[in-house]
Design a protein around this motif. Structure first.
Motif, PDB file in Angstrom:
ATOM      1  N   ARG A 178       0.838  -1.195   0.000  1.00 48.65           N
ATOM      2  CA  ARG A 178       0.000   0.000   0.000  1.00 48.65           C
ATOM      3  C   ARG A 178       0.878   1.253   0.000  1.00 48.65           C
ATOM      4  N   VAL A 179       0.271   2.352  -0.321  1.00 50.19           N
ATOM      5  CA  VAL A 179       0.982   3.633  -0.376  1.00 50.19           C
ATOM      6  C   VAL A 179       1.564   3.953   1.001  1.00 50.19           C
ATOM      7  N   THR A 180       2.802   4.453   1.015  1.00 50.78           N
ATOM      8  CA  THR A 180       3.481   4.711   2.282  1.00 50.78           C
ATOM      9  C   THR A 180       4.439   5.893   2.141  1.00 50.78           C
ATOM     10  N   ASP A 181       4.856   6.426   3.293  1.00 49.73           N
ATOM     11  CA  ASP A 181       5.873   7.474   3.287  1.00 49.73           C
ATOM     12  C   ASP A 181       7.153   7.023   3.984  1.00 49.73           C
ATOM     13  N   VAL A 182       7.310   5.702   4.202  1.00 50.95           N
ATOM     14  CA  VAL A 182       8.532   5.199   4.830  1.00 50.95           C
ATOM     15  C   VAL A 182       9.703   5.399   3.859  1.00 50.95           C
ATOM     16  N   GLY A 227      10.096   3.074   0.795  1.00 48.92           N
ATOM     17  CA  GLY A 227       9.005   2.914  -0.145  1.00 48.92           C
ATOM     18  C   GLY A 227       9.502   2.964  -1.586  1.00 48.92           C
ATOM     19  N   MET A 228       8.799   2.278  -2.482  1.00 53.47           N
ATOM     20  CA  MET A 228       9.210   2.214  -3.884  1.00 53.47           C
ATOM     21  C   MET A 228       8.037   2.536  -4.801  1.00 53.47           C
ATOM     22  N   VAL A 229       8.342   3.140  -5.945  1.00 53.91           N
ATOM     23  CA  VAL A 229       7.332   3.385  -6.972  1.00 53.91           C
ATOM     24  C   VAL A 229       7.401   2.222  -7.954  1.00 53.91           C
ATOM     25  N   PHE A 230       6.375   1.382  -7.945  1.00 50.23           N
ATOM     26  CA  PHE A 230       6.355   0.220  -8.827  1.00 50.23           C
ATOM     27  C   PHE A 230       5.810   0.621 -10.200  1.00 50.23           C
ATOM     28  N   PRO A 231       6.284  -0.025 -11.257  1.00 54.72           N
ATOM     29  CA  PRO A 231       5.961   0.398 -12.623  1.00 54.72           C
ATOM     30  C   PRO A 231       4.466   0.509 -12.919  1.00 54.72           C
ATOM     31  N   ASP A 232       3.660  -0.395 -12.422  1.00 54.25           N
ATOM     32  CA  ASP A 232       2.233  -0.413 -12.764  1.00 54.25           C
ATOM     33  C   ASP A 232       1.350  -0.053 -11.575  1.00 54.25           C
ATOM     34  N   ALA A 233       1.901   0.701 -10.622  1.00 50.90           N
ATOM     35  CA  ALA A 233       1.160   0.992  -9.394  1.00 50.90           C
ATOM     36  C   ALA A 233       0.963   2.481  -9.151  1.00 50.90           C
ATOM     37  N   GLY A 234       1.097   3.287 -10.195  1.00 52.40           N
ATOM     38  CA  GLY A 234       0.893   4.708 -10.001  1.00 52.40           C
ATOM     39  C   GLY A 234       2.158   5.423  -9.570  1.00 52.40           C
ATOM     40  N   PRO A 235       2.061   6.741  -9.315  1.00 48.91           N
ATOM     41  CA  PRO A 235       3.255   7.551  -9.040  1.00 48.91           C
ATOM     42  C   PRO A 235       3.698   7.590  -7.584  1.00 48.91           C
ATOM     43  N   LEU A 236       2.910   7.022  -6.681  1.00 52.34           N
ATOM     44  CA  LEU A 236       3.224   7.122  -5.249  1.00 52.34           C
ATOM     45  C   LEU A 236       4.046   5.932  -4.766  1.00 52.34           C
ATOM     46  N   PRO A 237       4.948   6.172  -3.808  1.00 53.14           N
ATOM     47  CA  PRO A 237       5.758   5.070  -3.261  1.00 53.14           C
ATOM     48  C   PRO A 237       4.894   4.107  -2.444  1.00 53.14           C
ATOM     49  N   ARG A 238       5.260   2.861  -2.495  1.00 55.89           N
ATOM     50  CA  ARG A 238       4.508   1.810  -1.810  1.00 55.89           C
ATOM     51  C   ARG A 238       5.450   0.898  -1.023  1.00 55.89           C
ATOM     52  N   HIS A 239       4.868   0.191  -0.064  1.00 61.45           N
ATOM     53  CA  HIS A 239       5.639  -0.811   0.674  1.00 61.45           C
ATOM     54  C   HIS A 239       6.084  -1.918  -0.286  1.00 61.45           C
ATOM     55  N   PRO A 240       7.360  -2.318  -0.230  1.00 60.44           N
ATOM     56  CA  PRO A 240       7.795  -3.501  -0.993  1.00 60.44           C
ATOM     57  C   PRO A 240       7.370  -4.764  -0.244  1.00 60.44           C
ATOM     58  N   SER A 241       6.082  -5.017  -0.243  1.00 61.16           N
ATOM     59  CA  SER A 241       5.540  -6.095   0.583  1.00 61.16           C
ATOM     60  C   SER A 241       6.054  -7.470   0.163  1.00 61.16           C
ATOM     61  N   GLN A 242       6.464  -7.589  -1.105  1.00 60.98           N
ATOM     62  CA  GLN A 242       7.025  -8.874  -1.547  1.00 60.98           C
ATOM     63  C   GLN A 242       8.301  -9.190  -0.767  1.00 60.98           C
ATOM     64  N   ILE A 243       9.095  -8.146  -0.510  1.00 64.59           N
ATOM     65  CA  ILE A 243      10.337  -8.344   0.255  1.00 64.59           C
ATOM     66  C   ILE A 243      10.019  -8.665   1.708  1.00 64.59           C
ATOM     67  N   TYR A 244       9.015  -7.989   2.276  1.00 65.92           N
ATOM     68  CA  TYR A 244       8.611  -8.313   3.651  1.00 65.92           C
ATOM     69  C   TYR A 244       8.257  -9.796   3.759  1.00 65.92           C
ATOM     70  N   GLU A 245       7.463 -10.268   2.789  1.00 62.82           N
ATOM     71  CA  GLU A 245       7.021 -11.654   2.832  1.00 62.82           C
ATOM     72  C   GLU A 245       8.186 -12.612   2.595  1.00 62.82           C
ATOM     73  N   ALA A 246       9.096 -12.243   1.701  1.00 65.93           N
ATOM     74  CA  ALA A 246      10.265 -13.095   1.461  1.00 65.93           C
ATOM     75  C   ALA A 246      11.078 -13.267   2.747  1.00 65.93           C
ATOM     76  N   LEU A 247      11.218 -12.186   3.508  1.00 69.72           N
ATOM     77  CA  LEU A 247      12.022 -12.234   4.726  1.00 69.72           C
ATOM     78  C   LEU A 247      11.301 -12.948   5.868  1.00 69.72           C
ATOM     79  N   LEU A 248       9.984 -12.728   5.982  1.00 66.71           N
ATOM     80  CA  LEU A 248       9.232 -13.323   7.090  1.00 66.71           C
ATOM     81  C   LEU A 248       8.783 -14.748   6.782  1.00 66.71           C
ATOM     82  N   GLU A 249       7.994 -14.906   5.715  1.00 62.84           N
ATOM     83  CA  GLU A 249       7.455 -16.223   5.359  1.00 62.84           C
ATOM     84  C   GLU A 249       8.530 -17.136   4.788  1.00 62.84           C
TER      85      GLU A 249
END
Length: 273
Positions: A151-155, A158-180
């Motif tokens: 989701r959109v974040t100000d941390v 945060g990263m701007v993903f190619p197909d997710a609009g202009p706002l930075p978002r959590h790299p949740s894939q990395i969170y899941e890679a590290l946790l799960e």
């Protein structure tokens, strides 16, 4: 804000054949798990299981792929695939449900073990101790594809993903890679040989690692889903939860239920003795 490292999802192509990072991550995950399953089986000197590993692996891979794809189609995007049925087979484009893949693997493994006289829970413990490796590489594949972002974040990270609009978002894939993936693997691998001495249980009850996997994955996934962008075609269920959270909650409940049930025959036998 960090710069999203745009990586071509396609590694290379040979004529009509296209080799993509997403598929390669599955190959790496399956291979690493295979090596560690072999290591555990040889360490425990479970020779009759070693003889069946290759055949069991084939059935598990089929179960993961079939269950993962079917789960995604039914639970996440049924209308789209009803309108575009040929895309059902385009697995290289992404679209796999972990929960569906997990269920598919469990069913495939159970059927195989029953047919060949192998202790299912014992085998399941060996396999799920390695499963987070596949999850780790699978989430990296999601990251390379630029899918399943947060989701959109100000941390600051945060990263701007190619197909997710202009706002930075959590790299949740990395969170899941590290946790799960990484953390869950460390936890399960560190306790895979632990003697469970809680009375009235015997020193070891098969299914313990499976329970820990279901509870651990469900907990990590439920938590990260709070930072992950809900699937646009689904949104929030009951205006509160993502589909991933609901399915993960079922995993936690099943894991807790199995943990209790696996002790029941032994505790009942002790009461009667």
């Amino acid at each position: 804000m960090l710069q999203y490292p745009v990586i071509d999802p396609e590694i290379f192509s040979i004529g009509p054949l296209h080799f993509r990072w997403y598929g390669m991550m599955y190959v790496i995950g399956f291979t690493a798990a295979y090596i560690l399953v072999q290591y555990q089986a040889r360490k425990f000197k479970w020779h009759e299981f070693i003889e069946q590993i290759d055949n069991l692996n084939v059935q598990l891979i089929i179960g993961v792929i079939f269950g993962g794809r079917l789960g995604y189609i039914i639970l996440y995007n049924l209308q789209y695939y009803m309108d575009h049925p040929l895309h059902i087979f385009a697995v290289w484009e992404g679209g796999m449900s972990f929960h569906g893949g997990c269920l598919g693997a469990l069913i495939a493994g159970l059927l195989f073990c029953r047919r060949h006289g192998i202790a299912f829970l014992k085998a399941a413990d060996i396999y799920v101790a390695t499963a987070p490796i596949g999850l780790f590489f699978g989430r990296l594949g999601n990251f390379i594809n630029g899918e399943l972002y947060g989701r959109v974040t100000d941390v600051p990270w945060g990263m701007v993903f190619p197909d997710a609009g202009p706002l930075p978002r959590h790299p949740s894939q990395i969170y899941e890679a590290l946790l799960e993936g990484l953390l869950l693997f460390i936890l399960l691998w560190s306790i895979k040989s632990k003697p469970w001495k809680s009375s009235p249980s015997p020193p070891w009850i098969h299914g313990s690692i499976l329970c820990c996997f279901l509870i651990g994955y469900g907990t990590f996934r439920f938590s990260v889903e709070n930072l992950r962008e809900p699937d646009p075609q689904l949104g929030l269920v009951f205006q509160a939860f993502t589909m991933g959270q609901i399915l993960s909650l079922f995993m936690i409940i099943i894991g807790l239920g199995l943990w209790i049930a696996r002790c029941y025959p032994h505790s009942r036998q002790q009461r009667l003795s």
